[in-house]
Design a protein around this motif. Structure first.
Motif, PDB file in Angstrom:
ATOM      1  N   ALA A 300       0.827  -1.207   0.000  1.00 49.72           N
ATOM      2  CA  ALA A 300       0.000   0.000   0.000  1.00 49.72           C
ATOM      3  C   ALA A 300       0.863   1.260   0.000  1.00 49.72           C
ATOM      4  O   ALA A 300       0.583   2.230  -0.730  1.00 49.72           O
ATOM      5  CB  ALA A 300      -0.929  -0.011   1.211  1.00 49.72           C
ATOM      6  N   ALA A 301       1.934   1.256   0.800  1.00 46.40           N
ATOM      7  CA  ALA A 301       2.819   2.417   0.849  1.00 46.40           C
ATOM      8  C   ALA A 301       3.525   2.618  -0.488  1.00 46.40           C
ATOM      9  O   ALA A 301       3.648   3.758  -0.979  1.00 46.40           O
ATOM     10  CB  ALA A 301       3.835   2.249   1.972  1.00 46.40           C
ATOM     11  N   CYS A 302       3.975   1.530  -1.106  1.00 41.94           N
ATOM     12  CA  CYS A 302       4.647   1.647  -2.411  1.00 41.94           C
ATOM     13  C   CYS A 302       3.684   2.137  -3.488  1.00 41.94           C
ATOM     14  O   CYS A 302       4.062   2.923  -4.362  1.00 41.94           O
ATOM     15  CB  CYS A 302       5.236   0.301  -2.812  1.00 41.94           C
ATOM     16  SG  CYS A 302       6.634  -0.230  -1.792  1.00 41.94           S
ATOM     17  N   LEU A 305       3.330   5.863  -3.098  1.00 38.17           N
ATOM     18  CA  LEU A 305       4.537   6.579  -3.518  1.00 38.17           C
ATOM     19  C   LEU A 305       4.713   6.577  -5.032  1.00 38.17           C
ATOM     20  O   LEU A 305       5.376   7.452  -5.590  1.00 38.17           O
ATOM     21  CB  LEU A 305       5.766   5.944  -2.859  1.00 38.17           C
ATOM     22  CG  LEU A 305       5.866   6.121  -1.339  1.00 38.17           C
ATOM     23  CD1 LEU A 305       7.037   5.320  -0.796  1.00 38.17           C
ATOM     24  CD2 LEU A 305       6.007   7.591  -0.973  1.00 38.17           C
ATOM     25  N   GLN A 306       4.119   5.597  -5.716  1.00 41.37           N
ATOM     26  CA  GLN A 306       4.247   5.529  -7.171  1.00 41.37           C
ATOM     27  C   GLN A 306       3.321   6.505  -7.889  1.00 41.37           C
ATOM     28  O   GLN A 306       3.480   6.723  -9.090  1.00 41.37           O
ATOM     29  CB  GLN A 306       3.952   4.109  -7.643  1.00 41.37           C
ATOM     30  CG  GLN A 306       5.059   3.111  -7.314  1.00 41.37           C
ATOM     31  CD  GLN A 306       4.665   1.693  -7.644  1.00 41.37           C
ATOM     32  OE1 GLN A 306       3.540   1.443  -8.088  1.00 41.37           O
ATOM     33  NE2 GLN A 306       5.569   0.749  -7.431  1.00 41.37           N
ATOM     34  N   VAL A 307       2.375   7.096  -7.170  1.00 44.05           N
ATOM     35  CA  VAL A 307       1.466   8.064  -7.787  1.00 44.05           C
ATOM     36  C   VAL A 307       2.226   9.372  -8.007  1.00 44.05           C
ATOM     37  O   VAL A 307       2.678  10.005  -7.053  1.00 44.05           O
ATOM     38  CB  VAL A 307       0.235   8.293  -6.891  1.00 44.05           C
ATOM     39  CG1 VAL A 307      -0.650   9.382  -7.486  1.00 44.05           C
ATOM     40  CG2 VAL A 307      -0.548   7.000  -6.720  1.00 44.05           C
ATOM     41  N   ASP A 308       2.380   9.756  -9.269  1.00 47.61           N
ATOM     42  CA  ASP A 308       3.125  10.976  -9.570  1.00 47.61           C
ATOM     43  C   ASP A 308       2.234  12.094 -10.096  1.00 47.61           C
ATOM     44  O   ASP A 308       2.693  13.203 -10.347  1.00 47.61           O
ATOM     45  CB  ASP A 308       4.232  10.688 -10.598  1.00 47.61           C
ATOM     46  CG  ASP A 308       3.676  10.051 -11.859  1.00 47.61           C
ATOM     47  OD1 ASP A 308       2.450   9.834 -11.921  1.00 47.61           O
ATOM     48  OD2 ASP A 308       4.472   9.747 -12.761  1.00 47.61           O
TER      49      ASP A 308
END
Length: 331
Positions: A300-302, A305-308
């Motif tokens: 979930a954290a990754c 973080l991948q949302v740019d």
């Protein structure tokens, strides 16, 4: 042993008890399906009207007769039962139970070892289930239908929870759910890890030590991952009414000294830690649950973080027209 499925429903027909009977489970309503296209029927006299209604009656009677000929004595429907179908079912002394929940239908199919039928037709011998007894009863002023299995073992059973208030019953239900899921996880992996926050603090300590050996900015993310694991012992300390900072410092000191099984003591009124393995009842957590909790939290954290880029949906039509401002006249 007795295995029972209890459903908060009532029998639709006059028959309310059946023993050693065959069961057919339908996920559809007990009625004739409407055609996909609309049509107009032109009736010119009373005889045509009588023949038209008689045709519908004969069609429903033929479907019910097919079910009766298969030897079924209990019919479970996932939808409504047509009045005309109900008449013929009563005529043949068939017990009908309406269960609209698909989850309950799957449970019942598993209890009676039957196959869910998706349309109103004659059930095949492989699709028909069996039950030792079906009867209507009252549990705590609630009418229920009970499907009881005595001769054959069933994988499904019902636990009836009774209590004075709804909050007490909700707590008991959660406790039962936790116990069942714990046993379910143990059947997949029987290993345990120290509980009371001991595993999380030990992992956090290992991560902090590993971060010190990593050069560059990677050590900051590793340290933050270790800090995130402190949420479990923090929550335990806060729920027991003590200062979480003091408990964390004691936990880190104990684990630095080599005590890997030291966790939060929630029974003490002061900030205190305890060895989870020296208790009369050791405090342990399921390894399987811990493993998947860490995996899902990391994923979930990754993903976040991948949302740019975030695209906000706005109302169509362009900007709003400017209105009069200040002391400006309408002209």
């Amino acid at each position: 042993a007795e295995y029972m499925g209890v459903f908060k429903r009532e029998a639709e027909t006059t028959r309310q008890v059946a023993t050693n009977c065959k069961v057919a489970v339908y996920s559809c309503p007990i009625e004739l399906l409407n055609p996909e296209t609309k049509g107009t029927v032109l009736i010119t006299n009373a005889q045509e009207l009588k023949s038209y209604s008689k045709g519908e009656e004969n069609a429903i009677e033929a479907r019910i007769k097919e079910i009766v000929d298969s030897g079924v004595q209990v019919v479970v429907a996932g939808g409504k039962v047509h009045d005309l179908a109900l008449h013929y079912l009563n005529l043949h002394n068939i017990m009908v139970v309406r269960i609209p929940s698909k989850f309950d239908l799957r449970r019942l199919a598993g209890t009676t070892k039957s196959t869910i039928i998706t349309q109103l037709r004659k059930p095949s011998p492989e699709e028909i289930g069996f039950t030792n007894e079906v009867y209507l009863t009252e549990i705590g002023e609630t009418n229920c239908v009970v499907f009881k299995q005595v001769e054959e073992k069933s994988k499904i059973a019902t636990i009836v929870v009774r209590g004075s208030t709804s909050s007490i019953m909700d707590d008991i239900e959660r406790a039962i759910d936790d116990g069942v899921n714990t046993f379910k996880s143990l059947t997949r992996d029987p290993n345990f890890v120290p509980g009371a926050g001991a595993s999380e603090i030990h992992l956090a300590l290992k991560l902090h030590k590993y971060a010190d050996t990593c050069p560059g900015i990677n050590q900051y993310s590793i340290n933050k991952f270790g800090d995130a694991l402190e949420v479990i012992p923090k929550a335990l300390a806060q729920n027991s009414g003590v200062k979480s900072a003091e408990v964390l410092s004691q936990l880190y000191a104990a684990h630095e000294a080599g005590s890997k099984t030291t966790g939060v003591d929630i029974e003490s009124e002061l900030p205190c830690v305890v060895d989870t393995e020296t208790q009369s009842n050791p405090i342990r957590d399921s390894y399987y649950v811990k493993l998947w909790a860490l995996r899902y939290a990391t994923q979930a954290a990754c993903t976040v973080l991948q949302v740019d880029q975030i695209i906000m949906a706005k109302r169509a039509g362009g900007p709003k027209p400017r209105g009069p401002q200040g002391d400006m006249d309408e002209d």
